[in-house]
Design a protein around this motif. Structure first.
Motif, PDB file in Angstrom:
ATOM      1  N   LYS A 166       0.818  -1.213   0.000  1.00 42.34           N
ATOM      2  CA  LYS A 166       0.000   0.000   0.000  1.00 42.34           C
ATOM      3  C   LYS A 166       0.853   1.265   0.000  1.00 42.34           C
ATOM      4  O   LYS A 166       0.354   2.349  -0.298  1.00 42.34           O
ATOM      5  CB  LYS A 166      -0.921   0.021   1.227  1.00 42.34           C
ATOM      6  N   GLN A 182      -8.723  10.807   8.351  1.00 40.79           N
ATOM      7  CA  GLN A 182      -9.861   9.887   8.439  1.00 40.79           C
ATOM      8  C   GLN A 182     -10.734  10.193   9.645  1.00 40.79           C
ATOM      9  O   GLN A 182     -11.966  10.064   9.590  1.00 40.79           O
ATOM     10  CB  GLN A 182      -9.353   8.447   8.476  1.00 40.79           C
ATOM     11  N   ASP A 192      -6.833   3.038   7.873  1.00 42.98           N
ATOM     12  CA  ASP A 192      -6.055   2.535   6.750  1.00 42.98           C
ATOM     13  C   ASP A 192      -4.867   3.466   6.502  1.00 42.98           C
ATOM     14  O   ASP A 192      -5.059   4.636   6.175  1.00 42.98           O
ATOM     15  CB  ASP A 192      -6.946   2.457   5.512  1.00 42.98           C
ATOM     16  N   THR A 193      -3.646   2.973   6.660  1.00 46.30           N
ATOM     17  CA  THR A 193      -2.463   3.829   6.517  1.00 46.30           C
ATOM     18  C   THR A 193      -1.378   3.131   5.691  1.00 46.30           C
ATOM     19  O   THR A 193      -1.463   1.936   5.406  1.00 46.30           O
ATOM     20  CB  THR A 193      -1.854   4.202   7.887  1.00 46.30           C
ATOM     21  N   ASP A 196      -3.005  -1.287   8.796  1.00 42.14           N
ATOM     22  CA  ASP A 196      -4.147  -0.869   9.611  1.00 42.14           C
ATOM     23  C   ASP A 196      -3.686  -0.549  11.027  1.00 42.14           C
ATOM     24  O   ASP A 196      -2.947  -1.326  11.637  1.00 42.14           O
ATOM     25  CB  ASP A 196      -5.210  -1.967   9.653  1.00 42.14           C
TER      26      ASP A 196
END
Length: 375
Positions: free
Chosen positions: A280, A311, A335-336, A340
């Motif tokens: 990610k 967020q 979500d990073t 998580d």
């Protein structure tokens, strides 16, 4: 309509436009050691947060508003950190990412709580930071008791029956980390053959190295930062002491190997799993590499702190510090780029994870910890 009235209306309209512009900005403060002995980590925290803000704004901002980041230099000095915190409060900063040094983060959080400002540190691991019952303190990293347990387990397994020296730099972080590691080691039946301390800023550790040689130690555990660790390992090797050094997350910058020289190879270090391996994070890493900055150490942890705040603001439709903190305390995942993240009631992450690294020489001749996890 008279010219006087036209001018008055123009001034009023201009004021409204300026007010609208101000309302369309959310101020985030970054407090980090931009100068001083921990400047390499300050660059990580600053660049991580600034890049996150830039990426969020490119994607449309938060709730239709743009983020504006202000960077304050604490120079690893608690008083200077508090001064920056008070300045931010006066400027209407709504949330803070930082600091690096636990000795700075702790008093800064007290100043911020009075102003109703939430704080997420990417790097302060001292237990005390989240153990005081403050509603505004969070981190994206783990704690000293968690990485101390990993270090102690490794020492108890790989250096069983060996002479282990414990040294710290007297700082909140360094002393706390060494104490937690030794406590965990004692619980496993181990002990310290010798315990010493040094003073940050000193350059000559020859007397300390002589004591370590005389004690015939097999491994040295060091609680402190990369500058002193690098100088210590260099002088150990210069005086013929070949015992390996082990330290914590405050060694996680390439500056350690630059200070320590060839002798830094073989150094052990506890740190979180390398966030750069998270799929990610690829697009984010590419953004950093485009500006020729390697997102090592706590860079992505700082980036993640801004993502979490974003967020939380979107979920609560608010920038109020206490509302954001209450949302984080619910334990819902965020979500990073580092995976998580969710929080307990203290503001600690619920997935503490540390691994052991060894600094090794790569194909390019440089000594680094990246990719060098050891079992």
């Amino acid at each position: 309509m008279t010219m006087k009235k036209l001018m008055a209306m123009s001034v009023a309209l201009g004021a409204l436009m300026l007010a609208g512009t101000a309302q369309a900005e959310i101020k985030i403060g970054v407090i980090a050691p931009i100068t001083g002995p921990s400047a390499a980590f300050g660059a990580q925290i600053r660049n991580g947060a600034v890049q996150a803000v830039e990426d969020i704004n490119k994607a449309g901002g938060v709730n239709g508003e743009k983020l504006v980041v202000s960077v304050g230099d604490d120079a690893s000095d608690p008083k200077q950190g508090v001064s920056v915190a008070n300045k931010f409060a006066g400027e209407g900063v709504k949330m803070v990412v930082g600091d690096f040094n636990s000795s700075v983060s702790i008093p800064v959080s007290e100043a911020l709580i009075e102003a109703g400002i939430i704080q997420i540190t990417p790097a302060s691991t001292a237990i005390k930071f989240t153990e005081r019952g403050n509603w505004n303190t969070f981190r994206t990293c783990g704690r000293d008791d968690q990485q101390g347990a990993v270090a102690a387990a490794y020492l108890a397994d790989k250096f069983k029956g060996k002479k282990i020296a414990f040294i710290h730099d007297k700082s909140t972080y360094g002393k706390g980390l060494a104490e937690e590691t030794l406590k965990a080691l004692k619980a496993k039946g181990g002990s310290a053959a010798i315990s010493e301390s040094l003073t940050p800023g000193e350059k000559d550790f020859s007397a300390l190295v002589s004591k370590l040689k005389q004690a015939n130690v097999d491994v040295i555990y060091f609680g402190g930062y990369y500058t002193e660790a690098g100088l210590l390992i260099r002088q150990m090797r210069d005086q013929g002491l070949q015992a390996p050094l082990m330290g914590g997350d405050a060694l996680a910058d390439r500056e350690f190997a630059q200070v320590g020289g060839p002798g830094s190879e073989g150094t052990f270090m506890t740190f979180s799993p390398d966030a750069r391996k998270n799929p990610k994070a690829k697009a984010t890493i590419d953004s950093f590499k485009a500006i020729k900055f390697e997102p090592e150490g706590y860079t992505l942890y700082s980036y993640a702190a801004v993502q979490i705040l974003k967020q939380a603001m979107e979920a609560t439709k608010s920038t109020d510090g206490q509302k954001l903190a209450a949302h984080l305390h619910q334990g819902k995942p965020f979500d990073t780029v580092i995976g998580d993240i969710s929080y307990d009631k203290k503001g600690d992450i619920t997935r503490p994870d540390y691994v052991m690294y060894m600094w090794k020489k790569g194909a390019d001749g440089s000594i680094n910890y990246a990719g060098n996890e050891v079992p």
